[in-house]
Scaffold this motif. Structure first.
Motif, short mmCIF file in Angstrom:
data_model
loop_
_atom_site.label_atom_id
_atom_site.label_comp_id
_atom_site.label_asym_id
_atom_site.label_seq_id
_atom_site.Cartn_x
_atom_site.Cartn_y
_atom_site.Cartn_z
N GLY A 336 0.81 -1.21 0.00
CA GLY A 336 0.00 0.00 0.00
C GLY A 336 0.84 1.25 0.00
N VAL A 337 1.84 1.31 0.87
CA VAL A 337 2.64 2.53 0.96
C VAL A 337 3.54 2.69 -0.26
N LEU A 338 4.00 1.58 -0.84
CA LEU A 338 4.79 1.68 -2.07
C LEU A 338 3.95 2.26 -3.21
N SER A 339 2.67 1.89 -3.25
CA SER A 339 1.81 2.40 -4.32
C SER A 339 1.43 3.87 -4.11
N LEU A 340 1.72 4.41 -2.91
CA LEU A 340 1.46 5.83 -2.66
C LEU A 340 2.48 6.74 -3.32
N THR A 341 3.49 6.15 -3.96
CA THR A 341 4.47 6.99 -4.67
C THR A 341 3.85 7.69 -5.87
N THR A 342 2.61 7.38 -6.20
CA THR A 342 1.90 8.07 -7.29
C THR A 342 1.20 9.34 -6.81
N ILE A 343 1.22 9.61 -5.50
CA ILE A 343 0.49 10.77 -4.98
C ILE A 343 1.09 12.05 -5.53
N GLY A 344 0.24 13.02 -5.81
CA GLY A 344 0.69 14.30 -6.32
C GLY A 344 -0.37 15.35 -6.14
N PRO A 345 -0.09 16.59 -6.55
CA PRO A 345 -1.06 17.68 -6.38
C PRO A 345 -2.39 17.43 -7.09
N ASP A 346 -2.38 16.57 -8.13
CA ASP A 346 -3.61 16.29 -8.86
C ASP A 346 -4.31 15.03 -8.37
N SER A 347 -3.93 14.54 -7.20
CA SER A 347 -4.53 13.32 -6.65
C SER A 347 -6.02 13.53 -6.37
N THR A 348 -6.77 12.45 -6.50
CA THR A 348 -8.20 12.45 -6.21
C THR A 348 -8.51 11.28 -5.28
N PRO A 349 -9.69 11.27 -4.66
CA PRO A 349 -10.05 10.11 -3.84
C PRO A 349 -9.98 8.80 -4.63
N LEU A 350 -10.31 8.84 -5.90
CA LEU A 350 -10.29 7.63 -6.71
C LEU A 350 -8.87 7.10 -6.89
N THR A 351 -7.91 7.99 -7.12
CA THR A 351 -6.53 7.53 -7.34
C THR A 351 -5.85 7.10 -6.04
N LEU A 352 -6.33 7.60 -4.91
CA LEU A 352 -5.70 7.27 -3.63
C LEU A 352 -6.41 6.15 -2.89
N ALA A 353 -7.60 5.77 -3.32
CA ALA A 353 -8.42 4.83 -2.55
C ALA A 353 -7.71 3.51 -2.30
N VAL A 354 -7.19 2.88 -3.34
CA VAL A 354 -6.55 1.56 -3.18
C VAL A 354 -5.27 1.65 -2.38
N PRO A 355 -4.33 2.57 -2.70
CA PRO A 355 -3.11 2.67 -1.88
C PRO A 355 -3.39 2.91 -0.40
N LEU A 356 -4.30 3.82 -0.10
CA LEU A 356 -4.60 4.13 1.30
C LEU A 356 -5.29 2.96 1.99
N ALA A 357 -6.23 2.32 1.31
CA ALA A 357 -6.95 1.19 1.91
C ALA A 357 -6.00 0.02 2.19
#
Length: 473
Positions: A336-357
């Protein structure tokens, strides 16, 4: 309502409140920094200082409760936390705010450990099991909804509301203290003052070095001296604990493979999860453009699994070897935390849902099982010591993890909370935390195999709960 029936609501309210003062306060950090004109390193002490004294005094507070009486230590802890929170809500200077937060952590440690002992003394049999189940649920709810509630308080009352509301709740607890059972301290029991001083001093020096290192420079004599002093006190602590009659930590428990493997897994998960709870809100506010309340709602994607998945973890434990469930939980958190490397200023709940969960899922699936297995792996007469060690070691690891992550972010971002450098720094943190989790997963499996832990374990072990100490976050 009988006095016995009053024990749970009086004791559990602080267990709900204290996680809010860690994860909830993290949402307020950007506003605190702007209002008090403080540096990033100084602002980090609002969380790090509280967590450091919480971790450092956890086991000592438990010993004091046994010696001086549990209700007395509980009341003293609530008073200290109440006074600290009141001053925090009025503070106009970052130095004063951080100083009283240190005192608040001590009060929280005293309240949690003595409160757990009061529950253990008040209830027996299945009633005691249910009571401690409520403790775990309450702590989980406080952890899960801390950022959300904190964000709502910041939006409604400003950052001071994050401290004023817990102060009000602590005041309610004080009104109920006379209803708690009164018990005298244990005769002949001694407090390991030297061990407590060495453990506390060493941990605080290491945290100080990590938090202040980016500001002063890690080659600065003060920082180098803090690291050397912390390591030296840690080594001396190990020496002393092996020789005193009533040690604060029974270090011989670390030779137990099952206990050690559970401790590694628990430490790894909180080292990955809790720093994200502290620093992600600031990123979402400063870089994604959310307000504090919305940032807290987004964080539910990370924290909700910690409340929703324990039941699923217990069901899985009946079908798969427990060590693989525990190791798998660490691995899931790492992915999960490795997949959070995609986070950025344009992040949305949809793009962060799986990494955070996924990051939160590892904690939810295994945390209760790990406590039970760790404490159930030792002799019954060591259960209280094992519980205290397990809780303190996990919180100490979490505290150091928060400090290290804060140091990396401050060093790589140039002490800025926004911009591409901070995004890049957060990506580096996620890679480092994910790598740490992968190594920890392998270590859990290796240590458990050394003791044959992976064979024949298909369900959780119910631990003795006498003198059990609950985890605060």
């Amino acid at each position: 309502m009988t006095r016995r029936a009053l024990v749970l609501p009086i004791v559990l309210l602080p267990f709900l409140t204290f996680p809010l003062t860690i994860t909830g306060a993290s949402v307020a950090l950007p506003d605190i920094r702007d209002d008090l004109h403080s540096s990033l390193a100084a602002t980090q002490w609002v969380v790090n200082g509280y967590n450091a004294t919480f971790a450092s005094f956890l086991v000592l507070a438990g010993s004091l409760a046994d010696v001086l009486g549990r209700r007395r230590v509980f009341a003293s802890g609530v008073v200290l936390f109440f006074g600290s929170a009141v001053v925090c809500s009025l503070a106009g200077d970052i130095v004063l705010l951080n100083a009283v937060r240190l005192l608040g952590g001590i009060g929280a440690a005293a309240t949690v450990t003595s409160g757990s002992s009061i529950i253990a003394d008040t209830f027996t049999g299945q009633a005691r099991v249910k009571a401690f189940g409520l403790v775990g649920t309450t702590l989980g709810v406080g952890l899960a909804f801390g950022p959300t509630v904190g964000g709502a308080l910041v939006d409604a009352f400003g950052w001071r509301g994050v401290f004023a509301v817990p102060a009000a709740l602590a005041g309610l607890v004080l009104l109920g203290v006379p209803a708690l059972p009164k018990a005298a301290g244990a005769h002949g029991r001694r407090v390991d003052w030297l061990g407590a001083a060495l453990f506390t001093g060493g941990l605080l020096l290491v945290i100080f070095a990590f938090v202040q290192g980016p500001e002063l420079g890690f080659g600065h004599p003060v920082i180098v001296a803090a690291f050397v002093g912390g390591i030296a006190l840690g080594a001396l602590f190990t020496y002393v604990e092996r020789r005193v009659d009533d040690p604060m930590f029974e270090l011989g428990l670390l030779a137990n493979p099952r206990f050690l493997s559970m401790a590694i897994a628990a430490a790894a998960i909180v080292v990955v999860l809790v720093p994200l709870l502290v620093y992600l809100p600031s990123y979402l506010i400063a870089n994604v453009g959310l307000d504090a309340g919305t940032a807290g709602i987004w964080l539910l994607m990370l924290t909700a699994p910690t409340v929703l998945l324990p039941t699923a973890g217990a069901a899985l434990a009946k079908r798969v070897p427990i060590i693989w469930l525990v190791a798998g939980s660490v691995a899931v958190t790492s992915v999960g935390v490795l997949s959070l490397t995609t986070i950025g200023p344009d992040s949305t709940p949809l793009t962060l849902a799986v990494p955070l969960a996924l990051t939160g899922a590892g904690f939810g699936l295994s945390t209760g099982l790990m406590d039970g297995l760790a404490i159930g792996a030792v002799e019954p007469e060591q259960a209280g010591t094992a519980s205290g060690m397990f809780s303190a070691a996990r919180l100490a690891s979490e505290t150091v993890g928060i400090a290290v992550v804060g140091a990396i972010l401050a060093s790589l971002s140039g002490d800025l909370l926004e911009g591409p450098d901070y995004t890049s720094a957060l990506h580096t943190v996620c890679l480092a935390l994910g790598g740490f989790g992968v190594v920890a997963t392998a270590a859990v499996v290796a240590v458990s195999r050394r003791g044959g832990t992976s064979q024949g374990v298909t369900g959780p072990v119910t631990p003795p709960v006498k003198n059990e100490q609950a985890r605060p976050c």
